[in-house]
Design a protein around this motif. Structure first.
Motif, PDB file in Angstrom:
ATOM      1  N   ARG A   1      41.701 -27.635 -11.994  1.00 45.42           N
ATOM      2  CA  ARG A   1      41.792 -28.732 -12.960  1.00 45.42           C
ATOM      3  C   ARG A   1      42.175 -28.134 -14.308  1.00 45.42           C
ATOM      4  O   ARG A   1      41.546 -27.177 -14.762  1.00 45.42           O
ATOM      5  N   TYR A   2      43.205 -28.677 -14.933  1.00 42.40           N
ATOM      6  CA  TYR A   2      43.682 -28.187 -16.227  1.00 42.40           C
ATOM      7  C   TYR A   2      43.228 -29.131 -17.338  1.00 42.40           C
ATOM      8  O   TYR A   2      43.164 -30.343 -17.140  1.00 42.40           O
ATOM      9  N   TYR A   3      42.949 -28.544 -18.508  1.00 43.03           N
ATOM     10  CA  TYR A   3      42.494 -29.326 -19.665  1.00 43.03           C
ATOM     11  C   TYR A   3      43.243 -28.898 -20.919  1.00 43.03           C
ATOM     12  O   TYR A   3      43.839 -27.828 -20.968  1.00 43.03           O
ATOM     13  N   GLN A   4      43.164 -29.727 -21.933  1.00 41.31           N
ATOM     14  CA  GLN A   4      43.686 -29.455 -23.278  1.00 41.31           C
ATOM     15  C   GLN A   4      45.179 -29.132 -23.289  1.00 41.31           C
ATOM     16  O   GLN A   4      45.629 -28.289 -24.044  1.00 41.31           O
ATOM     17  N   GLY A   5      45.951 -29.766 -22.423  1.00 39.27           N
ATOM     18  CA  GLY A   5      47.404 -29.625 -22.454  1.00 39.27           C
ATOM     19  C   GLY A   5      47.919 -28.255 -22.055  1.00 39.27           C
ATOM     20  O   GLY A   5      49.017 -27.876 -22.445  1.00 39.27           O
ATOM     21  N   THR A   6      47.149 -27.473 -21.318  1.00 40.46           N
ATOM     22  CA  THR A   6      47.614 -26.158 -20.885  1.00 40.46           C
ATOM     23  C   THR A   6      48.686 -26.315 -19.808  1.00 40.46           C
ATOM     24  O   THR A   6      48.688 -27.271 -19.044  1.00 40.46           O
ATOM     25  N   ALA A   7      49.590 -25.362 -19.772  1.00 40.71           N
ATOM     26  CA  ALA A   7      50.668 -25.386 -18.791  1.00 40.71           C
ATOM     27  C   ALA A   7      50.122 -25.079 -17.404  1.00 40.71           C
ATOM     28  O   ALA A   7      49.297 -24.188 -17.238  1.00 40.71           O
ATOM     29  N   LYS A   8      50.596 -25.823 -16.434  1.00 43.98           N
ATOM     30  CA  LYS A   8      50.175 -25.591 -15.057  1.00 43.98           C
ATOM     31  C   LYS A   8      50.974 -24.441 -14.468  1.00 43.98           C
ATOM     32  O   LYS A   8      52.164 -24.296 -14.729  1.00 43.98           O
ATOM     33  N   LEU A   9      50.302 -23.640 -13.661  1.00 41.32           N
ATOM     34  CA  LEU A   9      50.974 -22.567 -12.943  1.00 41.32           C
ATOM     35  C   LEU A   9      51.593 -23.137 -11.672  1.00 41.32           C
ATOM     36  O   LEU A   9      51.087 -24.104 -11.104  1.00 41.32           O
ATOM     37  N   SER A  10      52.667 -22.519 -11.218  1.00 41.48           N
ATOM     38  CA  SER A  10      53.280 -22.950  -9.958  1.00 41.48           C
ATOM     39  C   SER A  10      52.357 -22.573  -8.803  1.00 41.48           C
ATOM     40  O   SER A  10      51.441 -21.759  -8.958  1.00 41.48           O
ATOM     41  N   ALA A  11      52.617 -23.130  -7.646  1.00 42.25           N
ATOM     42  CA  ALA A  11      51.796 -22.838  -6.466  1.00 42.25           C
ATOM     43  C   ALA A  11      51.842 -21.345  -6.138  1.00 42.25           C
ATOM     44  O   ALA A  11      50.818 -20.744  -5.810  1.00 42.25           O
ATOM     45  N   ASN A  12      53.007 -20.736  -6.246  1.00 42.11           N
ATOM     46  CA  ASN A  12      53.124 -19.298  -5.963  1.00 42.11           C
ATOM     47  C   ASN A  12      52.344 -18.469  -6.978  1.00 42.11           C
ATOM     48  O   ASN A  12      51.713 -17.479  -6.617  1.00 42.11           O
ATOM     49  N   ASP A  13      52.405 -18.851  -8.246  1.00 44.36           N
ATOM     50  CA  ASP A  13      51.645 -18.142  -9.272  1.00 44.36           C
ATOM     51  C   ASP A  13      50.145 -18.270  -9.042  1.00 44.36           C
ATOM     52  O   ASP A  13      49.396 -17.321  -9.243  1.00 44.36           O
ATOM     53  N   MET A  14      49.701 -19.436  -8.596  1.00 49.09           N
ATOM     54  CA  MET A  14      48.278 -19.640  -8.319  1.00 49.09           C
ATOM     55  C   MET A  14      47.826 -18.779  -7.144  1.00 49.09           C
ATOM     56  O   MET A  14      46.724 -18.231  -7.152  1.00 49.09           O
ATOM     57  N   ILE A  15      48.677 -18.622  -6.138  1.00 48.01           N
ATOM     58  CA  ILE A  15      48.340 -17.765  -4.997  1.00 48.01           C
ATOM     59  C   ILE A  15      48.221 -16.313  -5.449  1.00 48.01           C
ATOM     60  O   ILE A  15      47.263 -15.617  -5.094  1.00 48.01           O
ATOM     61  N   ARG A  16      49.175 -15.852  -6.257  1.00 47.98           N
ATOM     62  CA  ARG A  16      49.117 -14.478  -6.778  1.00 47.98           C
ATOM     63  C   ARG A  16      47.891 -14.288  -7.663  1.00 47.98           C
ATOM     64  O   ARG A  16      47.199 -13.273  -7.567  1.00 47.98           O
ATOM     65  N   PHE A  17      47.627 -15.263  -8.514  1.00 47.47           N
ATOM     66  CA  PHE A  17      46.478 -15.178  -9.420  1.00 47.47           C
ATOM     67  C   PHE A  17      45.163 -15.119  -8.645  1.00 47.47           C
ATOM     68  O   PHE A  17      44.307 -14.281  -8.921  1.00 47.47           O
ATOM     69  N   SER A  18      44.995 -15.996  -7.663  1.00 52.60           N
ATOM     70  CA  SER A  18      43.724 -16.023  -6.923  1.00 52.60           C
ATOM     71  C   SER A  18      43.522 -14.755  -6.107  1.00 52.60           C
ATOM     72  O   SER A  18      42.413 -14.239  -6.037  1.00 52.60           O
ATOM     73  N   SER A  19      44.581 -14.221  -5.515  1.00 50.83           N
ATOM     74  CA  SER A  19      44.407 -12.987  -4.742  1.00 50.83           C
ATOM     75  C   SER A  19      44.117 -11.801  -5.654  1.00 50.83           C
ATOM     76  O   SER A  19      43.305 -10.942  -5.315  1.00 50.83           O
TER      77      SER A  19
END
Length: 135
Positions: free
Chosen positions: A18-36
């Motif tokens: 969940r994103y707040y305060q107008g922050t940019a969303k990461l792409s699905a691939n970026d989220m996978i890299r970030f979580s790993s």
């Protein structure tokens, strides 16, 4: 001010964000890299912790521009909150989010463990929790 809240399952996949305060969303691939990467750093930090300290893994990451707090449950699910560097009481917010997770997600008979969380009541409870505290 809170920027981003997410939940990582025990194998290192983001199952909710969940994103707040107008922050940019990461792409699905970026989220996978970030979580790993986050999961790996968490596990490595638990292994390199001195023997006389409790091996909790990565708990807080402080930078000049943000603070990342991770609360890991006994089942291995991590509740992570990215906020401004001056944020306080992030642990209690993550624990309250865990209570909402228990109430709205785990008690939902249609939810399968470790799958993406798409439950409107949970979204609303999380938004109330983080938006009220951000004001």
């Amino acid at each position: 001010m809170h920027y981003h809240f997410f939940i990582v399952n025990k194998i290192g996949l983001i199952i909710y964000d969940r994103y707040y305060q107008g922050t940019a969303k990461l792409s699905a691939n970026d989220m996978i890299r970030f979580s790993s990467t986050l999961n790996s750093v968490h596990l490595i930090s638990a292994q390199i912790t001195p023997p006389n300290l409790r091996k909790t893994g990565l708990k807080v990451l402080n930078t000049k521009t943000f603070k990342l707090f991770c609360y890991q449950t006994t089942t291995g699910v991590m509740f992570c909150l990215v906020s401004d560097p001056n944020s306080q009481d992030m642990e209690s917010l993550c624990k309250k989010a865990y209570q909402h997770y228990s109430d709205y997600v785990l008690k939902n008979p249609f939810y399968e463990t470790d799958q993406q969380i798409r439950i409107e009541g949970f979204d609303q409870a999380i938004d109330r929790l983080f938006l009220e505290k951000a004001v």
